[in-house]
Structures are given as structure tokens and as C-alpha cells.
Design an enzyme around this catalytic site. Structure first.
Site: not given
Ligand code: AMP
Ligand code: ZN
Length: 115
Positions: A31-32, A88, A94-95, A101-103
Site C-alpha cells: 500500500d502506498i 472495505n 470506506g472503499q 482488494h484485501l488489505h
């Protein structure tokens, strides 16, 4: 693929990313804006907008994402200490990027409940 999707552009190589691992079906990159020591995003290599679009025909991508997340947790050294998976969905969820995507978050004590 969706032309105006940020994560599709990462899959295509149009936008650079710090890629951690990939298979024919899923891609994992850092993640950036990391929220923990380990913060990796795991995505399917096809454009699925969110959990809302999962169905019998494409849910196998979620299985691949889960197995990928376990492999990364092992490699990152957080399998024993613990970690969190987050997906999300929609505005209240909060998407912000509309490609599922899976964090994978770990490497520190995470708080609960989320804000
Ligand atoms: P979400 O809010 O669940 O949709 O998560 C989107 C995530 O994508 C956020 O954690 C962002 O920091 C992350 N993100 C946005 N742009 C990039 C990028 N170019 N490379 C890596 N991660 C990104
Ligand atoms: Zn996409």
C-alpha cells in the site's frame, strides 16, 4: 479490465507498484500509504468492483487472494504474531478504490473496533 481503474492500471503495468507476489490470478503489492509495518493489498487480476459483485462464477478469486495473503504473512514474519484482513465495501465501508482488494495488515498491535 476497466480503463479508468487505478488497480487495473497497476495490473497492466501502466502505473508502477511495489509488487510483493503474483500468480496468474492475483497480484499483491505494498500500500502506498501503509497503516502498519506490513500493509499489502491483494487483488484479483480481473476487474471486480467490490464484494457486492462476488458470485458463484468469480468467488474463486477470493480463495486465491486468501491463499496469497497467507503466503505473504509467512514471508513477512507476521504469521505467529497475528495480522488483520480487511475488505472495505462502498461508501460506509470506506472503499476508495473500486477494484476489490484485501488489505493484509500486521507488524504492530492493531486496535479494535475500527473507527
Ligand atoms: P480502500 O480505502 O479500502 O479502497 O483502500 C484503497 C487503498 O489503496 C488505500 O489504502 C490506499 O493507500 C491505496 N492506494 C491508493 N493508490 C495506490 C497506489 N498507486 N499504490 C498502492 N496503493 C495505493
Ligand atoms: Zn480494476
Amino acid at each position: 479490465m476497466s480503463d479508468d481503474c487505478l488497480f487495473c492500471k497497476i495490473i497492466n503495468g501502466d502505473i508502477p507498484a511495489d509488487i510483493v507476489a503474483q500468480t496468474d490470478h492475483v497480484l499483491a503489492f505494498r500500500d502506498i500509504n501503509p497503516q502498519a509495518k506490513t500493509h499489502v493489498l491483494i487483488i484479483p487480476k480481473v476487474h471486480i468492483q467490490s464484494t457486492r459483485e462476488l458470485n458463484d462464477d468469480n468467488v474463486h478469486y477470493l480463495m486465491d487472494m486468501a491463499v496469497m495473503a497467507n503466503n505473504i504473512a509467512e514471508n513477512e514474519g507476521i504469521m505467529e504474531s497475528g495480522y488483520r484482513w480487511v475488505i472495505n465495501t462502498g461508501d460506509d465501508g470506506g472503499q476508495t478504490v473500486h477494484h476489490i482488494h484485501l488489505h493484509l495488515l500486521g507488524g504492530r498491535k492493531l486496535h479494535w473496533p475500527p473507527g
